[in-house]
Structures are given as structure tokens and as C-alpha cells.
Design an enzyme around this catalytic site. Structure first.
Site, PDB file in Angstrom:
ATOM      1  N   ARG A 242       5.653   1.841  -6.273  1.00  0.00           N
ATOM      2  CA  ARG A 242       4.336   2.015  -6.867  1.00  0.00           C
ATOM      3  C   ARG A 242       4.384   1.477  -8.293  1.00  0.00           C
ATOM      4  O   ARG A 242       5.404   1.640  -8.991  1.00  0.00           O
ATOM      5  CB  ARG A 242       3.926   3.494  -6.901  1.00  0.00           C
ATOM      6  N   GLU A 271      -3.448  -1.664 -10.289  1.00  0.00           N
ATOM      7  CA  GLU A 271      -3.807  -2.815  -9.448  1.00  0.00           C
ATOM      8  C   GLU A 271      -5.194  -2.616  -8.835  1.00  0.00           C
ATOM      9  O   GLU A 271      -5.605  -1.464  -8.630  1.00  0.00           O
ATOM     10  CB  GLU A 271      -2.744  -3.018  -8.343  1.00  0.00           C
ATOM     11  N   HIS A 289       0.668  -6.745  -3.303  1.00  0.00           N
ATOM     12  CA  HIS A 289       0.883  -5.527  -2.498  1.00  0.00           C
ATOM     13  C   HIS A 289       0.936  -5.857  -1.001  1.00  0.00           C
ATOM     14  O   HIS A 289       0.105  -5.392  -0.209  1.00  0.00           O
ATOM     15  CB  HIS A 289      -0.206  -4.484  -2.802  1.00  0.00           C
TER      16      HIS A 289
HETATM   17  C1  DGY Z   1       1.979   2.473   1.592  1.00  0.00           C
HETATM   18  O1  DGY Z   1       2.051   2.604   2.809  1.00  0.00           O
HETATM   19  O2  DGY Z   1       2.083   3.403   0.810  1.00  0.00           O
HETATM   20  C2  DGY Z   1       1.809   1.077   1.072  1.00  0.00           C
HETATM   21  O3  DGY Z   1       1.809   0.944  -0.271  1.00  0.00           O
HETATM   22  C3  DGY Z   1       0.707   0.353   1.779  1.00  0.00           C
HETATM   23  O4  DGY Z   1       1.394  -0.066   2.904  1.00  0.00           O
END
Ligand code: DGY
Length: 323
Positions: A242, A271, A289
Site C-alpha cells: 500500500r 493514488e 496498481h
Molecule cells: C488488493 O487486493 O488489496 C489489491 O490492492 C487490489 O488487488
């Protein structure tokens, strides 16, 4: 019996949307635009289930409703730091996520980023597309060898373990890990990984550091200026976890003053807004992402949400209940 009403906050793969519509009174977000806190609050008053994802901020503000019709937030995605845990608990909501099914694809993207930044693939592609390639020469875009180097993994859950498997068995890398809890010896043994007690202990040992811990308040700026200084001056930082895990300002300084070798990011704080300073850094690879962005993973994530919903509405404990 009336089917439970379900709101899906973003477009999902067609096969999953179709299956969902068979079993539930489903409302889709056909415009595929992120919902505002006010729209989310409104949804919580009217739907039995809301199916959010990482782009929805289910903050204390968005969850500030006196009573909610919604009893389950069945999240599409493994990370759920966008959902305010105390507010969800206070409203008595069940929250589920979608682990396992995206681990391999997310680790693939982490490995892609690692290779790209080490071998200067982003720089090379930019040069070529700009028409600036003058041809092969011994000193051109010389990168860093990956095979046999040391990889530090922060967060040794499913995705961290998949990353270790690729790095150790594919590239002969030594693996050092930091994880909040003790990892079982047989799990460590699979990749001959060594567990250390602190992030500070891990950083100076590694040629590459890959982040696989959860986001949220607990890990906000886990990688800050002080910790970036603990990295080797030619080491690379990879983030598919993240954005908030890294202090972006400190990272920009480290990249601009070359105090680390480079970085590769799939996720960003705030983001899809990207700092213009990041865009100036040549020793940085960025992806929008894409961790779980394969047909296989995205469909499996959706079907996993449906399994969780089915369990919940059949009075069972959903397998992926996190709250
Ligand atoms: C998640 O699953 O947390 C991702 O960031 C999106 O796939």
C-alpha cells in the site's frame, strides 16, 4: 424468498457480475466511477450488502450512519485498510476480503518491478520510444545483477511467501524476512529464509527490499527517511503493498540524492494522484496498481466475494471474515 440486495461499487469481470445477478438483487456501478462518502452512506441505508474495493474510502465519515441496512461489506481485494475498522465494528458489520487467489499474480508483479528497476527496463523503454536509442555499447544502461543477491521481505503472508518462492527458486536469491509474528520453521525452510526481529535489522543486509505488509495506520510510513538511510546505497525498494507504507517525501529525497539505488512502485499514497517529483526520478519504475490485474485473479476475486456472501446469507461464518 426475496433475494438480498447488493451494491457493487465498481465494474467487475463480466462473468462474475453475471453470476452475482443470478443470486442477488444486484445493482452495478455501470459508470465505474469511485463513490463519494455521501453516496456510500446512502448505500449503507438501502442495501443488504455493499461490495466495495480499494478505491472506495469507507472512512469514519462514510460509515457515519445511525443505523445501517447493510450487514456485510464483502470487499473485492485482500487489503481492507480503506475500511474504518472501529466504525464497521460499531455498526455490527461483517467485513470479508479475498485472500489467496491473487497472491501469485501480485508476487509476479513484485518480481516484474524488481527486475525492471534492477535492469533499468523502464529507462530503456522510455529511451527507445522517444527515438533516442543510438545503438548497443558496452556502457549503455548498465544495471544490477539480480541472481544470487539478497532479498528482504517485509510481511511474510501469502504474497510475501510467493515472492520468496520466485526469488529463491527462480533467481537463487537469499531471503531475509521480517514479520510481526514468528513464522513457522517449515514455512521458512521452503525458501531457506531467515527471519529477523526488526525492520532495522533487515534493511542493511539487503540488495532488494520488497514490501508485503498490510497498509493502514499501523504501518503508515513504516519506511521513512531514517529507515531509507539504513538501506545499502545501491539497494532497491519495491512496493506492491500500500502506498502509505512509504513516506513518499523521504523516498523522493532518497531517489533524487541517490542514497538508494532505486525504487519500483505499484501503489501510491493518495493514488491515482502521483507526485510530480516522483515523475522526475529516472531511478524509479511505476505501475498503476496492477498487482492482481490478470483475468484469472480478478475473476477468482469476484467469485470469492460471492462465496463469502453466500456463506453470510446462509447463516454461516464467511471463510474470509476479517471483521
Ligand atoms: C488488493 O487486493 O488489496 C489489491 O490492492 C487490489 O488487488
Amino acid at each position: 424468498m426475496t433475494k438480498p440486495s447488493v451494491l457493487v461499487t465498481r465494474r467487475w469481470p463480466a462473468a462474475v457480475e453475471a453470476r452475482l445477478a443470478e443470486d442477488y438483487n444486484t445493482v452495478l456501478n455501470t459508470g465505474d466511477t469511485p463513490m463519494s462518502p455521501a453516496e456510500i452512506r446512502d448505500a449503507l441505508k438501502h442495501y443488504d450488502a455493499v461490495l466495495p474495493t480499494v478505491t472506495d474510502t469507507l472512512s469514519a465519515e462514510a460509515l457515519d450512519v445511525p443505523t445501517a441496512q447493510t450487514k456485510i461489506l464483502a470487499n473485492y481485494g485482500v487489503g481492507y485498510s480503506h475500511i474504518c475498522e472501529p466504525s464497521a465494528r460499531e455498526l455490527g458489520m461483517t467485513v470479508t476480503n479475498t485472500p489467496d487467489v491473487l497472491s501469485e499474480c501480485t508476487a509476479d508483479i513484485a518480481m516484474t518491478l524488481l527486475l525492471m528497476v534492477a535492469r533499468r527496463a523502464g529507462e530503456g523503454e522510455r529511451e527507445l520510444r522517444a527515438g533516442n536509442w543510438t545503438g548497443w555499447r558496452p556502457t549503455h544502461l548498465v544495471g544490477t545483477k539480480v541472481s544470487g543477491k539478497t532479498l528482504g521481505i517485509i510481511g511474510y503472508g501469502r504474497i510475501g511467501q510467493e515472492m520468496a518462492r520466485r526469488a529463491h527458486h527462480g533467481f537463487g536469491m537469499d531471503v531475509v524476512i521480517y514479520n510481526r509474528s514468528q513464522v513457522a520453521p517449515d514455512i521458512l525452510a521452503k525458501c531457506n529464509a531467515t527471519q529477523v526481529d526488526t525492520v532495522d535489522e533487515l534493511l542493511p543486509q539487503c540488495d532488494f527490499v520488497s514490501l508485503h505488509c498490510p497498509g493502514g495506520a499501523a504501518n503508515r510510513h513504516l519506511i521513512n527517511g531514517r529507515r531509507l538511510d539504513l538501506m545499502k546505497p545501491d539497494a532497491f525498494l519495491i512496493n506492491t503493498a500500500r502506498g502509505e507504507v512509504i513516506d513518499e517525501h523521504a523516498l523522493i529525497q532518497a531517489l533524487m540524492f541517490d542514497t538508494i539505488g532505486g525504487a519500483a512502485l505499484d501503489v501510491f499514497d493518495g493514488e491515482p494522484r502521483i507526485s510530480s517529483d516522483l515523475l522526475q526520478c529516472d531511478n524509479l519504475v511505476m505501475l498503476p496498481h496492477l498487482g492482481s490485474a490478470t483475468k484469472e485473479a480478478r475473476e477468482a476475486m469476484g467469485f470469492r466475494v460471492i462465496e463469502n456472501l453466500n456463506d453470510f446469507f446462509n447463516g454461516k461464518n464467511p471463510r474470509d471474515k476479517v471483521i
